[in-house]
Design a protein around this motif. Sequence first.
Motif, PDB file in Angstrom:
ATOM      1  N   SER B 160     106.055   6.152  55.323  1.00 15.65           N
ATOM      2  CA  SER B 160     106.911   5.608  54.271  1.00 15.65           C
ATOM      3  C   SER B 160     107.653   6.740  53.580  1.00 15.65           C
ATOM      4  O   SER B 160     107.146   7.863  53.475  1.00 15.65           O
ATOM      5  CB  SER B 160     106.042   4.852  53.275  1.00 15.65           C
ATOM      6  N   SER B 165     102.873   6.045  49.064  1.00 13.71           N
ATOM      7  CA  SER B 165     102.388   5.036  50.022  1.00 13.71           C
ATOM      8  C   SER B 165     101.752   5.718  51.226  1.00 13.71           C
ATOM      9  O   SER B 165     102.271   6.717  51.736  1.00 13.71           O
ATOM     10  CB  SER B 165     103.559   4.173  50.483  1.00 13.71           C
ATOM     11  N   HIS B 166     100.618   5.214  51.640  1.00 18.03           N
ATOM     12  CA  HIS B 166      99.938   5.795  52.813  1.00 18.03           C
ATOM     13  C   HIS B 166     100.145   4.961  54.063  1.00 18.03           C
ATOM     14  O   HIS B 166      99.483   5.185  55.071  1.00 18.03           O
ATOM     15  CB  HIS B 166      98.437   5.936  52.520  1.00 18.03           C
ATOM     16  N   THR B 167     101.069   4.007  53.967  1.00 16.58           N
ATOM     17  CA  THR B 167     101.312   3.130  55.119  1.00 16.58           C
ATOM     18  C   THR B 167     101.878   3.948  56.282  1.00 16.58           C
ATOM     19  O   THR B 167     102.808   4.732  56.103  1.00 16.58           O
ATOM     20  CB  THR B 167     102.325   2.034  54.746  1.00 16.58           C
ATOM     21  N   LYS B 168     101.267   3.740  57.453  1.00 15.57           N
ATOM     22  CA  LYS B 168     101.725   4.521  58.617  1.00 15.57           C
ATOM     23  C   LYS B 168     101.674   3.663  59.873  1.00 15.57           C
ATOM     24  O   LYS B 168     100.824   2.791  60.023  1.00 15.57           O
ATOM     25  CB  LYS B 168     100.808   5.731  58.832  1.00 15.57           C
ATOM     26  N   SER B 186      98.716   0.930  60.061  1.00 14.59           N
ATOM     27  CA  SER B 186      98.224   0.355  58.801  1.00 14.59           C
ATOM     28  C   SER B 186      99.287  -0.472  58.089  1.00 14.59           C
ATOM     29  O   SER B 186      99.189  -0.722  56.902  1.00 14.59           O
ATOM     30  CB  SER B 186      97.725   1.474  57.896  1.00 14.59           C
ATOM     31  N   LEU B 187     100.334  -0.901  58.847  1.00 17.11           N
ATOM     32  CA  LEU B 187     101.348  -1.736  58.198  1.00 17.11           C
ATOM     33  C   LEU B 187     100.717  -3.042  57.741  1.00 17.11           C
ATOM     34  O   LEU B 187      99.894  -3.622  58.447  1.00 17.11           O
ATOM     35  CB  LEU B 187     102.502  -2.056  59.177  1.00 17.11           C
ATOM     36  N   PRO B 188     101.064  -3.506  56.523  1.00 13.11           N
ATOM     37  CA  PRO B 188     100.441  -4.744  56.014  1.00 13.11           C
ATOM     38  C   PRO B 188     100.839  -5.969  56.847  1.00 13.11           C
ATOM     39  O   PRO B 188     101.899  -5.981  57.477  1.00 13.11           O
ATOM     40  CB  PRO B 188     100.973  -4.853  54.589  1.00 13.11           C
ATOM     41  N   VAL B 250     110.334   0.027  56.091  1.00 13.06           N
ATOM     42  CA  VAL B 250     108.926   0.273  55.721  1.00 13.06           C
ATOM     43  C   VAL B 250     108.512   1.696  56.059  1.00 13.06           C
ATOM     44  O   VAL B 250     108.046   2.435  55.205  1.00 13.06           O
ATOM     45  CB  VAL B 250     107.993  -0.728  56.433  1.00 13.06           C
TER      46      VAL B 250
END
Lengths: 189, 255
Positions: B160, B165-168, B186-188, B250
Motif C-alpha cells: 500500500s 497499512s500493512h496490506t500486501k 493479506s488483501l481484505p 489498494v
Amino acid sequence: MNSTDLVNGLKNGDKKIIDLLYDQYAGALYGIIIKIVKNEELAEDVLQDSFIKIWKNGPKFNASKGSLFTWMLNISRNTAIDKTRSSHYRQLESKQKIDFQITNHLNWSYTPKTEHIGLNKVVNGLDDKYREIIDLIYFQGFTQQEVHEHLNIPLGTVKSRLRIGLRELRTFFSVQRVSIIVLLIGLLG
Amino acid sequence: MNKDQFLNTGLLEQYALGLTDENENLEVEKYLNAFPELKKEVDEIRNAVEQYAIQQAIPPHPRVKANIMAGIDELQGSKPSGGRAGSSNNWMKALLILGFAGIFGLLFLYTQKNAQNQDLKREFAELQIACDQQNERIQANQLEFLFMKHRYTQKVILASSNPSSHTKAVAFWNPNEKKGLVSLGSLPELPEDQQYQIWADVDHVMISVGLLENDYDGLQDIAYLAEAESLNITIEPLGGSTAPTVEKLVVSGLL
C-alpha cells in the motif's frame, strides 16, 4: 390378527378363531344372555350353545350385512329367547319366583377391564329412560311395538328415545376415541 | 318416502342393531345406497352398542369355554370342511408358501447385491475423479513451485502507498518464461459485488492483466506484458472495468 383374518378363519371353521372370539366377546354376550334368561346356569348353557352355533354357522356369516359382534349377539339373543320359551324354563319359572339380582348370584367377582373403568361412569350417566329402551331392544330383542306395549309409552316416544339414546352412545364412544388419541399424542409428544 | 320420513320409521336403528328381517334389510339398504352418510351412522351405532355391550360384560365361569372347545372337537370329525381333509392341503399350502418365500428371498438378496454393486461402482468412479483432481492439483503445485524457484523469476511485493497499512500482495514475474502469477496475500475480503483487478503500467497507461478471484488463497495466472513497469491492484465492480478506478488503488509494486 385383523377382522378380515377373523372372518376368514370363522368361514373355514378354524377352532382357534372361536378361542379368540370367546376371549374377546364371551363376557359381553354372557352379560346380555343373563339379562334375558335371568339364571346363571341357563345362561351358561345358552352361551355354550351360542358359541357352538357361531362355529357351525361361521361360513354363513356375511360381513357386508353387519358387524361380527352384531351377528354373534343375534345368535346368542335368539338362543336365549328360545330357551325362555322352552318347557324346562317355564317349569323353573313357575317353581321359583325368580327374583333376579346379578350381583347376588355371582360367586366370583366381576372386575371390569381397566380400559372400561373410566367409561362406566359416563355411560352410567346415560339417562335411564334411554338406557331402558336400548337394553330392551338391543339386548333383549324387543320390537319397538313390544316396548310400547310393555312400558306403556307412545310408539313415537319409543322411537325417538331409541334414536336419542343411540346418538348419545355414539357421541360418547367417539369422544372417548378422540380423547384416547389425544392422550396417546400427548404421551408420545 | 323421503329421508326424514324414513328416519322417523326407526328402521335404521333396528337395522343397525341387527333386528330387521330380510325385506326390511332390502328397504334399509336402498336408503343406505342413496344416502351414504347413513351408512356411516349405521357403523357408528354398531360400534357404540358393541362398546356398550362390552362395557357391561360379565365373565362367565371358565368351564363354559372348556365345554365349548370340547364340543367343537367332538363335532369337528363330522364337519367336512374342518380338520383332517384340510391337513394335506395345508401342507401343500405351507410348502408353496415356503417355495415362494424362498424365491422372493433370493430375488431380494439379488437386487440388494446388485444395488450394492452399483453403489460401489459409483463410489469408485467418484474416488477416481477425486484422485485425478488431486493429481492435477499436485502437478499444478509442482509447476508453480518450479516457476517460483526458476532463476529468472522475480518476486514482487505489492504494498500500500499508505505507510501505516500493512496490506500486501505478492506477484511472481518471469520475463524468460513470459509468465506472471499473483497471490492476494493479506488483501481484505471484498463484498460479493466487487472484485480485485490487476493492472500493468506500460508507458503510463494502465492495462488490465487480470481479474482476480475473491476468495482464492493460491496463485492466480495473470497476463505477461514485457514492457510493464509496475503492477497495481484496484477494487472494481464485479466483472472488472476497462480503466482502473484510481482512487480504489489498494497495492502496487515496481517490476
